[in-house]
Design a protein around this motif. Structure first.
Motif, PDB file in Angstrom:
ATOM      1  N   GLY A  78       0.794  -1.215   0.000  1.00 59.56           N
ATOM      2  CA  GLY A  78       0.000   0.000   0.000  1.00 59.56           C
ATOM      3  C   GLY A  78       0.827   1.267   0.000  1.00 59.56           C
ATOM      4  N   GLY A  79       2.116   1.112   0.233  1.00 60.66           N
ATOM      5  CA  GLY A  79       2.996   2.269   0.274  1.00 60.66           C
ATOM      6  C   GLY A  79       3.486   2.678  -1.103  1.00 60.66           C
ATOM      7  N   SER A  80       4.422   3.629  -1.108  1.00 54.92           N
ATOM      8  CA  SER A  80       4.941   4.196  -2.349  1.00 54.92           C
ATOM      9  C   SER A  80       6.459   4.232  -2.340  1.00 54.92           C
ATOM     10  CB  SER A  80       4.424   5.627  -2.535  1.00 54.92           C
ATOM     11  OG  SER A  80       3.017   5.661  -2.625  1.00 54.92           O
ATOM     12  N   LEU A  81       7.012   4.150  -3.525  1.00 56.89           N
ATOM     13  CA  LEU A  81       8.440   4.325  -3.738  1.00 56.89           C
ATOM     14  C   LEU A  81       8.643   5.042  -5.062  1.00 56.89           C
ATOM     15  CD1 LEU A  81      10.140   0.913  -2.792  1.00 56.89           C
ATOM     16  CD2 LEU A  81      10.462   3.098  -1.639  1.00 56.89           C
ATOM     17  N   ALA A  82       9.731   5.756  -5.159  1.00 57.27           N
ATOM     18  CA  ALA A  82      10.066   6.431  -6.402  1.00 57.27           C
ATOM     19  C   ALA A  82      11.451   5.999  -6.846  1.00 57.27           C
ATOM     20  CB  ALA A  82      10.010   7.938  -6.219  1.00 57.27           C
ATOM     21  N   LEU A  83      11.565   5.598  -8.089  1.00 57.05           N
ATOM     22  CA  LEU A  83      12.846   5.207  -8.667  1.00 57.05           C
ATOM     23  C   LEU A  83      13.323   6.283  -9.640  1.00 57.05           C
ATOM     24  CD1 LEU A  83      12.186   1.449  -9.548  1.00 57.05           C
ATOM     25  CD2 LEU A  83      12.963   2.442  -7.384  1.00 57.05           C
ATOM     26  N   SER A  84      14.635   6.424  -9.704  1.00 62.33           N
ATOM     27  CA  SER A  84      15.241   7.337 -10.661  1.00 62.33           C
ATOM     28  C   SER A  84      16.316   6.595 -11.432  1.00 62.33           C
ATOM     29  CB  SER A  84      15.858   8.543  -9.954  1.00 62.33           C
ATOM     30  OG  SER A  84      14.882   9.288  -9.280  1.00 62.33           O
ATOM     31  N   CYS A  85      16.581   7.070 -12.624  1.00 65.84           N
ATOM     32  CA  CYS A  85      17.601   6.451 -13.465  1.00 65.84           C
ATOM     33  C   CYS A  85      18.280   7.541 -14.271  1.00 65.84           C
ATOM     34  CB  CYS A  85      16.964   5.435 -14.403  1.00 65.84           C
ATOM     35  SG  CYS A  85      18.030   4.870 -15.742  1.00 65.84           S
ATOM     36  N   VAL A  86      19.599   7.564 -14.210  1.00 60.06           N
ATOM     37  CA  VAL A  86      20.378   8.506 -15.006  1.00 60.06           C
ATOM     38  C   VAL A  86      21.165   7.728 -16.047  1.00 60.06           C
ATOM     39  CG1 VAL A  86      22.175  10.246 -15.001  1.00 60.06           C
ATOM     40  CG2 VAL A  86      20.547  10.146 -13.117  1.00 60.06           C
ATOM     41  N   ALA A  87      21.031   8.140 -17.298  1.00 60.05           N
ATOM     42  CA  ALA A  87      21.772   7.505 -18.393  1.00 60.05           C
ATOM     43  C   ALA A  87      22.860   8.469 -18.842  1.00 60.05           C
ATOM     44  CB  ALA A  87      20.831   7.161 -19.540  1.00 60.05           C
ATOM     45  N   SER A  88      24.033   8.306 -18.301  1.00 60.89           N
ATOM     46  CA  SER A  88      25.138   9.207 -18.612  1.00 60.89           C
ATOM     47  C   SER A  88      25.695   8.895 -19.991  1.00 60.89           C
ATOM     48  CB  SER A  88      26.249   9.040 -17.571  1.00 60.89           C
ATOM     49  OG  SER A  88      25.761   9.271 -16.273  1.00 60.89           O
ATOM     50  N   GLY A  89      25.883   9.936 -20.778  1.00 61.82           N
ATOM     51  CA  GLY A  89      26.439   9.741 -22.102  1.00 61.82           C
ATOM     52  C   GLY A  89      25.430   9.275 -23.120  1.00 61.82           C
ATOM     53  N   TYR A  90      24.178   9.239 -22.753  1.00 58.52           N
ATOM     54  CA  TYR A  90      23.129   8.754 -23.651  1.00 58.52           C
ATOM     55  C   TYR A  90      22.430   9.935 -24.298  1.00 58.52           C
ATOM     56  CZ  TYR A  90      18.908   6.254 -25.160  1.00 58.52           C
ATOM     57  OH  TYR A  90      17.878   5.716 -25.890  1.00 58.52           O
ATOM     58  N   ILE A  91      22.181   9.815 -25.573  1.00 55.00           N
ATOM     59  CA  ILE A  91      21.447  10.849 -26.286  1.00 55.00           C
ATOM     60  C   ILE A  91      20.040  10.340 -26.542  1.00 55.00           C
ATOM     61  CG2 ILE A  91      21.309  12.232 -28.372  1.00 55.00           C
ATOM     62  CD1 ILE A  91      24.349  11.978 -28.608  1.00 55.00           C
ATOM     63  N   LEU A  92      19.089  11.002 -25.893  1.00 54.57           N
ATOM     64  CA  LEU A  92      17.697  10.598 -26.029  1.00 54.57           C
ATOM     65  C   LEU A  92      17.176  11.093 -27.368  1.00 54.57           C
ATOM     66  CD1 LEU A  92      15.520   9.182 -24.291  1.00 54.57           C
ATOM     67  CD2 LEU A  92      14.727  11.436 -23.667  1.00 54.57           C
ATOM     68  N   SER A  93      17.287  10.228 -28.368  1.00 54.63           N
ATOM     69  CA  SER A  93      16.877  10.634 -29.696  1.00 54.63           C
ATOM     70  C   SER A  93      16.306   9.448 -30.443  1.00 54.63           C
ATOM     71  CB  SER A  93      18.089  11.197 -30.449  1.00 54.63           C
ATOM     72  OG  SER A  93      17.756  11.499 -31.781  1.00 54.63           O
ATOM     73  N   ARG A  94      15.086   9.549 -30.878  1.00 54.70           N
ATOM     74  CA  ARG A  94      14.398   8.545 -31.681  1.00 54.70           C
ATOM     75  C   ARG A  94      13.912   7.353 -30.856  1.00 54.70           C
ATOM     76  NH1 ARG A  94      16.599   6.554 -37.412  1.00 54.70           N
ATOM     77  NH2 ARG A  94      15.888   8.636 -37.884  1.00 54.70           N
ATOM     78  N   CYS A  95      14.730   6.925 -29.911  1.00 55.54           N
ATOM     79  CA  CYS A  95      14.321   5.770 -29.120  1.00 55.54           C
ATOM     80  C   CYS A  95      14.004   6.196 -27.686  1.00 55.54           C
ATOM     81  CB  CYS A  95      15.413   4.712 -29.104  1.00 55.54           C
ATOM     82  SG  CYS A  95      15.659   3.966 -30.731  1.00 55.54           S
ATOM     83  N   GLY A  96      13.374   5.298 -26.945  1.00 62.38           N
ATOM     84  CA  GLY A  96      12.918   5.645 -25.617  1.00 62.38           C
ATOM     85  C   GLY A  96      13.700   4.986 -24.506  1.00 62.38           C
ATOM     86  N   MET A  97      13.129   5.082 -23.339  1.00 64.77           N
ATOM     87  CA  MET A  97      13.689   4.451 -22.152  1.00 64.77           C
ATOM     88  C   MET A  97      12.567   3.735 -21.416  1.00 64.77           C
ATOM     89  SD  MET A  97      16.298   7.409 -20.756  1.00 64.77           S
ATOM     90  CE  MET A  97      17.024   6.320 -19.525  1.00 64.77           C
ATOM     91  N   GLY A  98      12.945   2.863 -20.522  1.00 62.50           N
ATOM     92  CA  GLY A  98      11.901   2.116 -19.833  1.00 62.50           C
ATOM     93  C   GLY A  98      12.372   1.478 -18.556  1.00 62.50           C
ATOM     94  N   TRP A  99      11.428   0.897 -17.873  1.00 66.39           N
ATOM     95  CA  TRP A  99      11.681   0.148 -16.644  1.00 66.39           C
ATOM     96  C   TRP A  99      11.233  -1.289 -16.848  1.00 66.39           C
ATOM     97  CZ3 TRP A  99      14.369   2.164 -12.688  1.00 66.39           C
ATOM     98  CH2 TRP A  99      14.448   3.553 -12.584  1.00 66.39           C
ATOM     99  N   TYR A 100      12.087  -2.203 -16.442  1.00 68.66           N
ATOM    100  CA  TYR A 100      11.773  -3.624 -16.427  1.00 68.66           C
ATOM    101  C   TYR A 100      11.938  -4.109 -14.992  1.00 68.66           C
ATOM    102  CZ  TYR A 100      11.889  -4.147 -21.527  1.00 68.66           C
ATOM    103  OH  TYR A 100      11.617  -4.065 -22.874  1.00 68.66           O
ATOM    104  N   ARG A 101      11.406  -5.276 -14.714  1.00 67.29           N
ATOM    105  CA  ARG A 101      11.622  -5.881 -13.405  1.00 67.29           C
ATOM    106  C   ARG A 101      11.735  -7.390 -13.538  1.00 67.29           C
ATOM    107  NH1 ARG A 101       5.678  -4.811 -10.564  1.00 67.29           N
ATOM    108  NH2 ARG A 101       4.497  -6.357 -11.810  1.00 67.29           N
ATOM    109  N   GLN A 102      12.416  -7.957 -12.563  1.00 64.47           N
ATOM    110  CA  GLN A 102      12.573  -9.404 -12.543  1.00 64.47           C
ATOM    111  C   GLN A 102      12.422  -9.902 -11.118  1.00 64.47           C
ATOM    112  OE1 GLN A 102      16.208 -10.913 -14.293  1.00 64.47           O
ATOM    113  NE2 GLN A 102      15.274 -12.916 -14.652  1.00 64.47           N
ATOM    114  N   ALA A 103      11.410 -10.709 -10.920  1.00 67.75           N
ATOM    115  CA  ALA A 103      11.169 -11.321  -9.618  1.00 67.75           C
ATOM    116  C   ALA A 103      11.894 -12.667  -9.562  1.00 67.75           C
ATOM    117  CB  ALA A 103       9.676 -11.506  -9.395  1.00 67.75           C
ATOM    118  N   PRO A 104      12.189 -13.155  -8.369  1.00 70.83           N
ATOM    119  CA  PRO A 104      12.881 -14.448  -8.247  1.00 70.83           C
ATOM    120  C   PRO A 104      12.134 -15.555  -8.970  1.00 70.83           C
ATOM    121  CG  PRO A 104      12.830 -13.323  -6.143  1.00 70.83           C
ATOM    122  CD  PRO A 104      11.967 -12.518  -7.063  1.00 70.83           C
ATOM    123  N   GLY A 105      12.852 -16.275  -9.809  1.00 65.42           N
ATOM    124  CA  GLY A 105      12.262 -17.401 -10.514  1.00 65.42           C
ATOM    125  C   GLY A 105      11.410 -17.032 -11.704  1.00 65.42           C
ATOM    126  N   LYS A 106      11.387 -15.743 -12.027  1.00 63.32           N
ATOM    127  CA  LYS A 106      10.570 -15.298 -13.153  1.00 63.32           C
ATOM    128  C   LYS A 106      11.421 -14.599 -14.201  1.00 63.32           C
ATOM    129  CE  LYS A 106       6.229 -14.799 -10.626  1.00 63.32           C
ATOM    130  NZ  LYS A 106       5.058 -13.893 -10.360  1.00 63.32           N
TER     131      LYS A 106
END
Length: 122
Positions: A14-42
């Motif tokens: 029920g709580g909240s968390l905020a994630l941040s991600c810095v892509a150093s040296g990356y040029i945000l152009s034409r393509c995007g960014m995203g978040w993935y996750r992996q749980a144990p065994g999945k």
């Protein structure tokens, strides 16, 4: 290009968390960014993706209405606000910066962060 996530941790259901991600040296152009996750065994799964312009956003059905992705293009920074967290959200969360494959004319997952652990408990 270096991709680094911050903001993981432990929270009660029920709580909240905020994630941040810095892509150093990356040029945000034409393509995007995203978040993935992996749980144990999945397999690693897409949580959310945002296009380079920010006009196209995709969410996994399991997080729709609870998570919000955003970006600051000027800082090459990606965010994920996670609300109403559930136990099943427990996983390692990875930030991804896509790469333009000019051979095939498509964006591909390419630059990955090392991941940050999110643990949701009762």
């Amino acid at each position: 290009v270096q991709v680094m996530e911050t903001g993981g941790g432990s929270v009660q259901a029920g709580g909240s968390l905020a994630l941040s991600c810095v892509a150093s040296g990356y040029i945000l152009s034409r393509c995007g960014m995203g978040w993935y996750r992996q749980a144990p065994g999945k397999e690693r799964e897409l949580v959310s993706r945002i296009s380079d312009s920010g006009s196209r956003i995709t969410y996994a059905d399991s997080v729709k209405g609870r998570f919000a992705i955003s970006q600051d293009s000027t800082k090459n920074t990606l965010y994920l606000q996670m609300n109403s967290l559930k136990i099943e959200d427990t996983a390692v969360y990875y930030c991804l910066a896509e790469w333009w494959d000019s051979t095939w004319g498509t964006c591909r997952p390419y630059y990955w962060g090392q991941g940050t652990q999110v643990t949701v408990s009762t």
